[in-house]
Enzyme design. Structure first.
Site, mmCIF file in Angstrom:
data_model
loop_
_atom_site.group_PDB
_atom_site.id
_atom_site.type_symbol
_atom_site.label_atom_id
_atom_site.label_comp_id
_atom_site.label_asym_id
_atom_site.label_seq_id
_atom_site.Cartn_x
_atom_site.Cartn_y
_atom_site.Cartn_z
ATOM 1 N N VAL A 1 0.863 -1.133 0.015
ATOM 2 C CA VAL A 1 -0.037 -0.052 -0.110
ATOM 3 C C VAL A 1 0.725 1.420 -0.078
ATOM 4 O O VAL A 1 1.667 1.600 0.918
ATOM 5 C CB VAL A 1 -0.862 0.042 1.066
ATOM 6 C CG1 VAL A 1 -1.818 1.280 1.012
ATOM 7 C CG2 VAL A 1 -1.878 -1.372 1.314
ATOM 8 N N CYS A 2 0.739 1.930 -1.173
ATOM 9 C CA CYS A 2 1.647 3.407 -1.019
ATOM 10 C C CYS A 2 0.747 4.400 -0.761
ATOM 11 O O CYS A 2 -0.218 4.750 -1.310
ATOM 12 C CB CYS A 2 2.072 3.427 -2.581
ATOM 13 S SG CYS A 2 2.970 2.180 -3.225
ATOM 14 N N LEU A 3 1.181 5.143 0.526
ATOM 15 C CA LEU A 3 0.496 6.075 1.168
ATOM 16 C C LEU A 3 1.512 6.896 1.802
ATOM 17 O O LEU A 3 2.306 6.327 2.558
ATOM 18 C CB LEU A 3 -0.751 5.603 1.897
ATOM 19 C CG LEU A 3 -1.505 6.560 2.568
ATOM 20 C CD1 LEU A 3 -2.485 7.168 1.503
ATOM 21 C CD2 LEU A 3 -2.339 5.851 3.595
#
Length: 423
Positions: free
Chosen positions: A242-244
């Site tokens: 998850v890219c956040l």
């Protein structure tokens, strides 16, 4: 007149007949053969005795009586047969009536069972808590992590901070996010986010597994997305990453990154829902964000949404077939509740409605290839809904219409041109 005993036989036997030229022995023979009561004649209709031109043809009253008795017996048997036939018809009719009644009872019982099952499913769905503590974590992505995976002791405030996070989640979770934590593993958490209306994720269920490192809250959480191998967003990789910015897994400003003592688990979940699972995920990637608003950028965004919608529908099917532990009641109840709505929207997509629009807006429509892909996938969706007990969704299975080949399409264009038909 003969004796009273002779009354048993015909009266013509009561007197001896004398024939000239015959001896007494002959007369005796004739008398013997002429007697209708002689047992040696029983069962014969006529006996002819020729002697000097005389024929004796006695008539037997016993045979007549037997004939009459036979006719009466036949009539009685015929009448009895008719009565039996009518009785058998009544019995058959009663049996058929009982069979119909039994069939109706079976159908009624089956319908009641289905209704009871549906009521039970919806009851569990309505009672499903937004936050709860469970035990079994055997299918959690981070189950191998724990006390032995990190060679250090937890932060002194680690347990208190996680308990504080639990209280916050229990109190402030939105209606579209559900969370389960584990009593024996405080470092693990699982959440599901329901896709928002107006996005290609509408009515989908998206699951995330969370791990609290022992340095938490000095370091951010670790989050894994259950992708099923499908890329539905530039920020959700097929391997679950998850890219956040809030997780320090993506670039961002100082205020967008994890801030110890300020950032929370609830903030992470709400950010994933609002910033990642949004209406135009194509522009989540900074490389593609630049042409946002341009005709080219919007067209590419539309094409990306079409692909994402297909993957989102496939994710629904996968989730129904493999619901994560402790979320089975939510999965089945949610898709029971939303099946008709999902299929109705899909039908609109097959008619040209653009992804994210409840109705067809303007002249711009979805692509022909996308419409056909949705048609094919609708059959899979209907079967998946039926398998979890959803009824009356067969009507959403689209009819198989042969696709236009380039040759037939060109022919149609020529016909329209010949008759001056626009379109």
């Amino acid at each position: 007149m003969g004796s009273p005993a002779a009354g048993i036989c015909n009266s013509q036997n009561s007197t001896k007949r004398m024939f000239p030229g015959r001896s007494s022995s002959t007369e005796s023979k004739l008398e013997t053969f002429s007697s209708p009561c002689n047992h040696s004649l029983k069962g014969k209709n006529k006996m002819h005795e020729e002697d000097e031109g005389i024929i004796i043809s006695p008539t037997y009253s016993g045979v007549v009586e037997q004939d009459s008795a036979n006719r009466k017996h036949t009539a009685i048997m015929s009448s009895s047969s008719e009565k039996l036939t009518r009785i058998e018809d009544l019995i058959t009719l009663n049996q058929d009536s009982r069979k119909i009644q039994n069939s109706s009872n079976v159908i009624g019982t089956y319908s009641n069972m289905i209704q009871q099952k549906r009521n039970e499913v919806m009851r569990k769905y309505r009672d499903f808590k937004k936050f709860d503590i469970v035990e079994d974590y055997s299918d959690h992505h981070y189950k191998v992590k724990g006390p032995n995976s990190e060679k250090m002791q937890p932060h002194k405030n680690w347990a208190k901070r996680i308990q504080k996070e639990w209280r916050m989640l229990k109190k402030a979770l939105p209606d579209t996010i559900f969370v389960r934590v584990y009593e024996s593993r405080m470092d693990l958490l699982r959440a599901v986010i329901i896709g928002a209306e107006g996005t290609p994720y509408h009515d989908g269920l998206f699951f995330f597994d969370v791990f609290f490192p022992y340095k938490y809250p000095d370091v951010p959480l670790k989050v894994h997305y259950h992708s099923s191998g499908l890329i539905i967003n530039p920020n959700l990789h097929y391997d679950g990453k998850v890219c956040l910015s809030l997780l320090n897994t993506w670039s961002g400003g100082k205020n967008e990154k994890w801030t110890p003592g300020v950032s929370t688990m609830l903030q992470v979940l709400v950010s994933i829902q609002g910033l990642i699972l949004n209406a135009k995920p194509y522009f989540n990637d900074p490389i593609f964000a630049r042409p946002s608003g341009s005709r080219t950028g919007e067209y590419r965004s539309m094409k990306y949404n079409e692909r994402t919608l297909i993957y989102s529908l496939k994710t629904m099917v996968y989730t129904m077939r493999n619901p994560p532990k402790h979320f089975e009641d939510l999965v089945i109840g949610h898709f029971h509740n939303r099946a008709v709505s999902i299929l109705t929207i899909c039908r609109g997509y097959t008619k040209g409605v653009r992804v994210g629009c409840g109705v067809n807006v303007g002249e711009e429509k979805s692509s022909h290839g996308f419409q056909k892909n949705v048609e094919r996938l609708m059959r899979t969706l209907v079967r998946a809904f039926e398998k979890i007990g959803v009824d009356n969704v067969d009507e959403f299975i689209p009819e198989i219409v042969p696709e236009f080949t380039p040759q037939t399409r060109n022919l149609a264009q020529k016909i329209r041109a010949f008759f001056c038909i626009k379109g």
